[in-house]
Design an enzyme around this catalytic site. Structure first.
Site, mmCIF file in Angstrom:
data_model
loop_
_atom_site.group_PDB
_atom_site.id
_atom_site.type_symbol
_atom_site.label_atom_id
_atom_site.label_comp_id
_atom_site.label_asym_id
_atom_site.label_seq_id
_atom_site.Cartn_x
_atom_site.Cartn_y
_atom_site.Cartn_z
ATOM 1 C CB SER A 145 -0.905 -0.025 1.130
ATOM 2 O OG SER A 145 -1.424 1.121 1.430
ATOM 3 C CE1 TYR A 158 -4.013 -2.245 5.273
ATOM 4 C CE2 TYR A 158 -3.146 -0.233 4.514
ATOM 5 C CZ TYR A 158 -3.913 -1.353 4.361
ATOM 6 O OH TYR A 158 -3.955 -1.591 2.912
ATOM 7 C CE LYS A 162 -1.485 -3.877 3.344
ATOM 8 N NZ LYS A 162 -1.775 -4.843 2.575
#
Length: 255
Positions: A145, A158, A162
């Site tokens: 991401s 998060y 990634k």
């Protein structure tokens, strides 16, 4: 896109009941691959596979938790049982749990790490073992991401996972290149999916701050993924491809 470049290939795609994962599974299948389509939701997995098969693909659903190590092995075993081998793995399943760092709960962190990291790590491990046994070569791809490159509000956990996936891909170059297994990542930016479109302002906001003037479509991201697992990319490994319409070049905040 409909070609025959994936004829003879067998792919596992996790988290593929809708959105980016579904588009990847669809394009692989229409390109000639046999596809094992995973999703946690029974309804989504069955509906997605049926839709792909109705278009002329060959797709089999398998419902389960892509973070569970035993289930990951089951996916590999099922693909081999049904299609004879595995040559491509797309670790697309992931979870996004927003929350500010100072109050982020342990349970949320564990959930994000279990699926985004553990699931991807062990899918790669178990598929690599199978490919090595087959002596066939193959491709593994992790879904990263832009939040692994640029800080984003309330996404510390998060974004950390990634960024870690991109380092994992680089590390596996050392481990797997001798077996003719490529390992790469794709990092999508803002993308129009069933989930993101639940936010009424999402498309307008990201169209305004993305240099190319629009958020990505699922086709934009899937096209990048398919290139990296295709025969045209057999000498590309340990790399990350950002698909964000130029957003990381300017990093304009949506807030």
């Amino acid at each position: 896109m409909t070609t025959d470049k994936f004829t003879g290939q067998v792919a596992i795609v996790t988290g593929a009941g809708q959105g980016i994962g579904f588009e990847i599974a669809k394009q692989l299948s229409l390109g000639g691959a046999d596809v094992l389509l995973n999703d946690l939701s029974y309804d989504l997995a069955v509906q997605a596979s049926s839709a792909i098969n109705a278009l002329g693909g060959n797709c089999h659903p398998l419902v389960g938790d892509a973070s569970d190590i035993d289930f990951i092995q089951q996916m590999v075993d099922e693909a081999v049982h049904r299609f004879g081998k595995v040559t491509i793995a797309i670790a697309n399943a992931g979870i996004t749990l927003f929350g500010d760092f100072l109050n982020y709960p342990q349970q949320s962190l564990q959930s994000v790490m279990n699926l985004n990291l553990q699931g991807s790590f062990f899918l790669a491990q178990r598929v690599a073992r199978q490919i090595i046994t087959q002596k066939s070569g193959g491709s593994i791809l992790f879904m990263s991401s832009v939040t692994g490159h640029q800080a984003h509000q309330d996404l510390a956990a998060y974004g950390m996972t990634k960024a870690a996936l991109e380092m994992l891909a680089k590390s596996l170059v050392v481990e797997l290149s001798q077996h003719q297994i490529t390992v790469n990542t794709v990092a999508p930016g803002a993308t129009l999916t069933e989930r993101t479109m639940e936010d009424a302002g999402y498309q307008n906001t990201w169209s305004r701050i993305t240099p190319m003037g629009r958020a990505a479509t699922v086709e934009d991201v899937a096209n990048a993924v398919l290139f990296l697992v295709s025969p045209q990319a057999r000498h590309i490994t340990g790399q990350n491809l950002i698909v964000d319409g130029g957003w990381t070049a300017v990093s304009t905040s949506p807030y």
